[in-house]
Design a protein around this motif. Structure first.
Motif, mmCIF file in Angstrom:
data_model
loop_
_atom_site.group_PDB
_atom_site.id
_atom_site.type_symbol
_atom_site.label_atom_id
_atom_site.label_comp_id
_atom_site.label_asym_id
_atom_site.label_seq_id
_atom_site.Cartn_x
_atom_site.Cartn_y
_atom_site.Cartn_z
ATOM 1 N N GLU A 124 -61.072 56.106 -59.688
ATOM 2 C CA GLU A 124 -61.950 57.453 -58.964
ATOM 3 C C GLU A 124 -61.742 58.015 -60.595
ATOM 4 O OE1 GLU A 124 -64.453 59.837 -57.391
ATOM 5 O OE2 GLU A 124 -63.618 56.897 -57.085
ATOM 6 N N GLU A 140 -57.462 54.929 -57.305
ATOM 7 C CA GLU A 140 -57.285 55.295 -57.374
ATOM 8 C C GLU A 140 -57.462 56.125 -58.858
ATOM 9 O OE1 GLU A 140 -53.279 56.705 -55.220
ATOM 10 O OE2 GLU A 140 -54.055 55.995 -54.245
ATOM 11 N N LYS A 195 -61.044 57.786 -51.884
ATOM 12 C CA LYS A 195 -59.605 57.974 -51.463
ATOM 13 C C LYS A 195 -58.956 58.764 -50.036
ATOM 14 C CE LYS A 195 -56.225 60.371 -53.909
ATOM 15 N NZ LYS A 195 -56.583 61.554 -55.507
ATOM 16 N N SER A 254 -53.891 49.658 -53.954
ATOM 17 C CA SER A 254 -54.731 50.587 -53.998
ATOM 18 C C SER A 254 -54.207 51.953 -55.482
ATOM 19 C CB SER A 254 -54.062 51.559 -53.047
ATOM 20 O OG SER A 254 -52.333 51.679 -52.980
ATOM 21 N N ARG A 255 -53.355 51.437 -56.261
ATOM 22 C CA ARG A 255 -53.680 52.710 -57.263
ATOM 23 C C ARG A 255 -54.432 52.268 -57.975
ATOM 24 N NH1 ARG A 255 -49.043 49.153 -58.314
ATOM 25 N NH2 ARG A 255 -49.360 47.998 -59.860
ATOM 26 N N SER A 313 -57.600 53.046 -49.638
ATOM 27 C CA SER A 313 -58.277 53.553 -50.358
ATOM 28 C C SER A 313 -60.632 52.284 -49.629
ATOM 29 C CB SER A 313 -58.596 53.996 -51.290
ATOM 30 O OG SER A 313 -57.578 54.554 -52.029
#
Length: 116
Positions: free
Chosen positions: A74, A71, A27, A67-68, A10
């Protein structure tokens, strides 16, 4: 714009036409991409133009964040924008990661409730 380096799925560092370094967040912006590839500009959600020393510090910080968290943030940001119509920035991503990181280490985190 061309990709200079990948931070995670991301986030990436890119070079624009003026050869300035940019931190781009969105994303899946880096998913299955490699340095030298063109940036899919439709996936850019946040764009930061930084000086060299700021970019290096930001890259180090972003590399530490899985990266989670981008996410998850977001999803939270979209919900807040829908409900409150406010703009949220990168600071929220970093704070979200720090909160979850501290909580996972068993550090005490006080609960705050809105008045009213």
């Amino acid at each position: 714009m061309k990709i200079k380096s990948i931070l995670n799925n991301s986030a990436l560092i890119a070079l624009n036409d003026e050869n300035q370094e940019l931190v781009l967040i969105g994303k899946g912006i880096s998913f299955q991409k490699h340095p030298g590839d063109r940036v899919d500009t439709t996936k850019i959600e946040k764009e930061f133009i930084c000086g060299k020393e700021t970019t290096n510090e930001l890259m180090e910080l972003l590399n530490e964040i899985p990266s989670r968290y981008f996410e998850l943030t977001e999803v939270i940001v979209r919900h807040i924008r829908r409900k409150l119509n406010q703009i949220i920035n990168l600071h929220f991503i970093v704070r979200s990661y720090q909160f979850c990181h501290r909580k996972s280490r068993g550090w005490y985190i006080p609960r705050f409730h809105a008045a009213g």
